[in-house]
Each structure stands twice: as C-alpha cells, then as structure tokens.
Scaffold this motif. Structure first.
Motif, PDB file in Angstrom:
ATOM      1  N   GLU A   9      42.738  47.560  32.739  1.00  0.00           N
ATOM      2  CA  GLU A   9      42.768  48.612  33.762  1.00  0.00           C
ATOM      3  C   GLU A   9      42.921  48.004  35.152  1.00  0.00           C
ATOM      4  O   GLU A   9      43.699  48.493  35.973  1.00  0.00           O
ATOM      5  CB  GLU A   9      41.488  49.449  33.695  1.00  0.00           C
ATOM      6  N   LEU A  10      42.175  46.943  35.430  1.00  0.00           N
ATOM      7  CA  LEU A  10      42.275  46.271  36.727  1.00  0.00           C
ATOM      8  C   LEU A  10      43.648  45.630  36.896  1.00  0.00           C
ATOM      9  O   LEU A  10      44.260  45.716  37.970  1.00  0.00           O
ATOM     10  CB  LEU A  10      41.183  45.212  36.853  1.00  0.00           C
ATOM     11  N   LEU A  11      44.136  44.995  35.837  1.00  0.00           N
ATOM     12  CA  LEU A  11      45.438  44.335  35.886  1.00  0.00           C
ATOM     13  C   LEU A  11      46.549  45.349  36.146  1.00  0.00           C
ATOM     14  O   LEU A  11      47.460  45.104  36.957  1.00  0.00           O
ATOM     15  CB  LEU A  11      45.682  43.598  34.572  1.00  0.00           C
ATOM     16  N   HIS A  12      46.461  46.494  35.480  1.00  0.00           N
ATOM     17  CA  HIS A  12      47.468  47.541  35.672  1.00  0.00           C
ATOM     18  C   HIS A  12      47.475  48.020  37.119  1.00  0.00           C
ATOM     19  O   HIS A  12      48.547  48.221  37.720  1.00  0.00           O
ATOM     20  CB  HIS A  12      47.181  48.701  34.715  1.00  0.00           C
ATOM     21  N   ASP A  13      46.311  48.194  37.705  1.00  0.00           N
ATOM     22  CA  ASP A  13      46.223  48.669  39.080  1.00  0.00           C
ATOM     23  C   ASP A  13      46.774  47.635  40.061  1.00  0.00           C
ATOM     24  O   ASP A  13      47.491  47.982  41.015  1.00  0.00           O
ATOM     25  CB  ASP A  13      44.771  48.991  39.420  1.00  0.00           C
ATOM     26  N   ILE A  14      46.495  46.362  39.829  1.00  0.00           N
ATOM     27  CA  ILE A  14      46.980  45.301  40.718  1.00  0.00           C
ATOM     28  C   ILE A  14      48.507  45.211  40.684  1.00  0.00           C
ATOM     29  O   ILE A  14      49.177  45.182  41.722  1.00  0.00           O
ATOM     30  CB  ILE A  14      46.347  43.956  40.321  1.00  0.00           C
ATOM     31  N   ARG A  40      50.253  48.076  42.393  1.00  0.00           N
ATOM     32  CA  ARG A  40      50.261  47.976  43.845  1.00  0.00           C
ATOM     33  C   ARG A  40      51.300  46.968  44.324  1.00  0.00           C
ATOM     34  O   ARG A  40      51.987  47.195  45.322  1.00  0.00           O
ATOM     35  CB  ARG A  40      48.868  47.580  44.331  1.00  0.00           C
ATOM     36  N   LEU A  77      41.964  39.110  32.446  1.00  0.00           N
ATOM     37  CA  LEU A  77      41.569  40.206  33.325  1.00  0.00           C
ATOM     38  C   LEU A  77      41.520  41.521  32.551  1.00  0.00           C
ATOM     39  O   LEU A  77      42.308  41.727  31.625  1.00  0.00           O
ATOM     40  CB  LEU A  77      42.553  40.340  34.492  1.00  0.00           C
ATOM     41  N   PRO A  78      40.615  42.436  32.895  1.00  0.00           N
ATOM     42  CA  PRO A  78      40.589  43.747  32.236  1.00  0.00           C
ATOM     43  C   PRO A  78      41.925  44.469  32.404  1.00  0.00           C
ATOM     44  O   PRO A  78      42.492  44.468  33.499  1.00  0.00           O
ATOM     45  CB  PRO A  78      39.450  44.484  32.966  1.00  0.00           C
ATOM     46  N   TRP A  93      44.289  33.817  34.620  1.00  0.00           N
ATOM     47  CA  TRP A  93      44.424  35.256  34.859  1.00  0.00           C
ATOM     48  C   TRP A  93      44.647  36.039  33.568  1.00  0.00           C
ATOM     49  O   TRP A  93      44.821  37.250  33.606  1.00  0.00           O
ATOM     50  CB  TRP A  93      45.599  35.511  35.802  1.00  0.00           C
TER      51      TRP A  93
END
Length: 415
Positions: A62-67, A70, A59-60, A56
C-alpha cells in the motif's frame, strides 16, 4: 523522507543496478546504452542477487503504491519521466506495481516504457517528435520533442532505422538503439520493405500487434526447403501496407499515398470504438511454427512460401475492414504558386516528402465528421536532414515512424 530525497535515492539504486548488470548487457550484444534511449524490456532484466538484496524490496504494497503513484503524477515529461522507469528497475515487486500505475499513451499522453512505442497515441492531441537523417550511415533517428533546437541534448531517442539497399528492394530495419539492427537481436522492433519500383511498402512487426492478431495474422517467414529447424521464430508480422500512386502524366503536385493498416480495424475511429493495444513484449521463443505444419509434401511448401503467406495475411486481416489512411488533399496557392497544407507551424520547408494522413471513410461507416477531418499523422521538413513527425490515435509510434520512412525512399515513378 521527502519525495525529492526519495527520488534521489532511487536514482542511486538505478545507477548501482546499471553498473552491476552492464556485463550481462554486453553478453547479450547490446553494448552500453545512453540515458536517452528507451531500452527493450528484455534488456533490463536484473540478476537475482541484485533484486533479492534490494533494501526497498520489502516495503508494504500500500505504501509502495502510494509512493510510485506520486512519482508518476509529478514526472510527466522526459527527462524527468525516467524517475518512473527507475522505480520499475528496483525489483520485481516494484516493477509490477509501476506497470499497473502507468497508463497507456492513449490514456495519459506519455511515453514511459518500450511497449509504449507499440501502443496507440492519445486521442485529443498528437505526440510531437522529430526525425534526424544521417546520410553518411543511412540511418534515421526518431526523437521525442518539438525540434532539435528546442530539445537540445535532452532529446529522447525513441527508435532508430537503418536503410539497406538490395538488388530488387529496399529494407528499413527498425531498432530500439542506433547501433544494433540485427533481426535476431532483442532490440529489433520490425522493418519496412519496398518493392522494386518503390511504390509499395510493407510494414512488418516483430511482435503480434495484440493477442487477437496472434491467431489471425500468420508470421511472414520464408521456408525454402524441408531441411529447416522445426522451431522457427516468428519475427515478422505483416501489419500494414503503403501504396504510392504512379504519376504517369508527370503532373505537378505532392505524392499520393494510401496506407492500409491490417492490424487496426476501421471500427477504432467509429463512435465508441477502440483498438487493442499490446501490454508486454512476447519472447521470440514463445512464437513458433508448429512442427506438425511442416511436412515433406509439395503442398506444404507452397502453403508456407513467402508469397502465399503474405497473401493469406492480407486476406485474413481484410475481413475485419482495416483502417485505411489517405493523403489530405492540398490546395493550390495562387500567390505562392505551390500546393499548400496547414501544418500549424510544424513544417517550414517545402518538400514532396511532406504529407498529412486522414482516415479514408466509405459510405455506411459510422465515423463522425470530425474524425474524418482529423489529421492522424503528419510529416514534414524543417531543415537539412531534420523532419517533424506528429502522430495520434489509433497509430503507434512504431507504425507512424515506419510510414514516414517510406517517404525517404526514392520514387521517380511517383513524382
């Protein structure tokens, strides 16, 4: 992948990391920790091979921050909150992003990382905890939750303290875990030290409370001779003083106490006031007494004696007008024939140990009336060896726990 499946995957990664790194933890003298502990950050360092090989890690951002955002928003209480900690345990990049997302207890009202225990609580509501006293081992365990009956086995251990009696004083050593109270351990948090009569206590923090205090409050360190290492780790910072009033006339009523918080300015509860909060732990190797300050002269030994150093701490910190807490005055109940305070159902057993602390405000200080009446810390008995502790801004969990520990020491001259 759904969010629930993603969280399950994180838990698997966390369990694998725990298995691989357990040998390192034993080497540091930490032993095996239960899931209910908030472990020190220094003990959660992972081997490079584990973090580099994590699937893991790439991961990009931006995607990691969003995950992670949440996950943090969905898990707002323990034990589910440990999923947020699992995100920070994957690798360094995940840890940095998670630390940037997770807010302080003052902002979100949640305890997440170990540093949260050194940060001020929320302003609008108290964080509710309870303390379990174990008489056989002279230890005191602080848990997050309403009570043992309501929390059950899911209670989260925040801090532990061990009472050590000496010839002229009593020490309470505070740690992240209940099995290691050594001051040289990375689980050591601080201590509470009393005088001979048990009427005055000093709270020592193993870390500077915030960066501004690093240059103002010197470490409390005993240096008895010039034959001492030039690099002495600073592990005790005087952050507060607790005084109990002597009851010379032996009048009936609760104990009277006053807490002077040297590390918290009175401006923190004024209109628009804030109190600085630490954001990370400082390694003991980073805080040293400079070699140039240790000389063979007599004056140098006097300057670094424990008494003069403690007095210097109080004089420097007092210039900032520290926050002073006092007992909330109880009222006498004619029918019950006892002193009463409104604990709003959180205290059920009468005891001289029960107290509520409010700010002691002087004339000329811009503190609103509602802040003067607000209970910052309350402590009381609900059963045999079970006590509740509710704290809020500007106190931290560590400071509140240390203040409550002072109530457990015997004080025949105050009762």
């Amino acid at each position: 992948m759904s969010l629930k499946g993603f969280v399950r995957e994180l838990r698997g990664i966390r369990d694998d990391i725990s298995t691989l790194s357990i040998g390192k933890l034993h080497a540091k003298g930490m032993g095996r920790r239960g899931r209910a502990h908030i472990a020190p950050e220094g003990g959660s360092e992972l081997p490079c091979e584990v973090t580099d090989q994590s699937p893991w890690a790439n991961l990009p951002p931006e995607l990691l921050h969003d995950i992670i955002k949440r996950v943090e928003a969905n898990e707002t209480s323990w034990p589910a909150r440990r999923d947020v900690v699992a995100c920070a345990s994957v690798c360094k990049s995940w840890r940095e992003i998670t630390k940037g997302i997770v807010k302080t207890p003052e902002q979100c009202g949640c305890l997440t990382f170990p540093i949260s225990l050194k940060q001020p609580g929320p302003r609008d509501f108290p964080i509710q905890c309870f303390i379990r006293r174990e008489r056989a081992t002279s230890t005191y365990l602080l848990y997050l939750g309403l009570s043992p009956a309501l929390s059950g086995d899911m209670s989260k251990l925040l801090l532990a303290a061990k009472k050590i009696r000496r010839a002229t004083s009593t020490d309470f050593r505070i740690s992240f875990i209940g099995s290691d109270f050594c001051p040289s351990s990375n689980t050591y948090v601080g201590k509470l030290k009393s005088n001979f009569l048990g009427t005055k206590f000093t709270i020592y923090d193993s870390q500077p409370p915030h960066p501004a205090m690093r240059s103002n409050c010197k470490p409390h360190r005993k240096i008895h001779s010039v034959q001492v290492s030039l690099l002495v780790p600073a592990r005790n910072y005087n952050v507060a003083t607790i005084s109990y009033e002597l009851n010379v006339l032996r009048t009936r009523g609760p104990r009277r106490m006053q807490c002077t918080m040297h590390s918290i300015p009175i401006s923190s509860i004024e209109v628009g006031g804030t109190t600085p909060a630490p954001t990370e732990f400082i390694s003991s190797s980073d805080e040293r007494i400079p070699p140039s300050t240790i000389s063979k002269s007599k004056d140098s030994l006097i300057e670094f004696s424990s008494t003069s150093l403690a007095q210097s701490n109080e004089q420097i910190c007092s210039r900032k007008d520290p926050l002073v807490l006092k007992n909330k005055a109880p009222r006498w109940h004619e029918q019950l024939q006892c002193w009463c305070l409104n604990f709003k159902g959180r205290v059920t057993v009468a005891s001289v140990k029960n107290f509520q602390l409010v700010a002691a405000v002087e004339l000329g200080q811009n503190v609103p009336a509602e802040e003067q009446e607000k209970v910052i810390l309350q402590f009381g008995k609900i059963g045999k060896d079970i006590f509740t502790m509710d704290y809020r801004y500007p106190l931290s969990a560590f400071q509140a726990f240390a203040i409550c520990l002072s109530s457990f020491d015997t004080k025949p001259a105050c009762e």
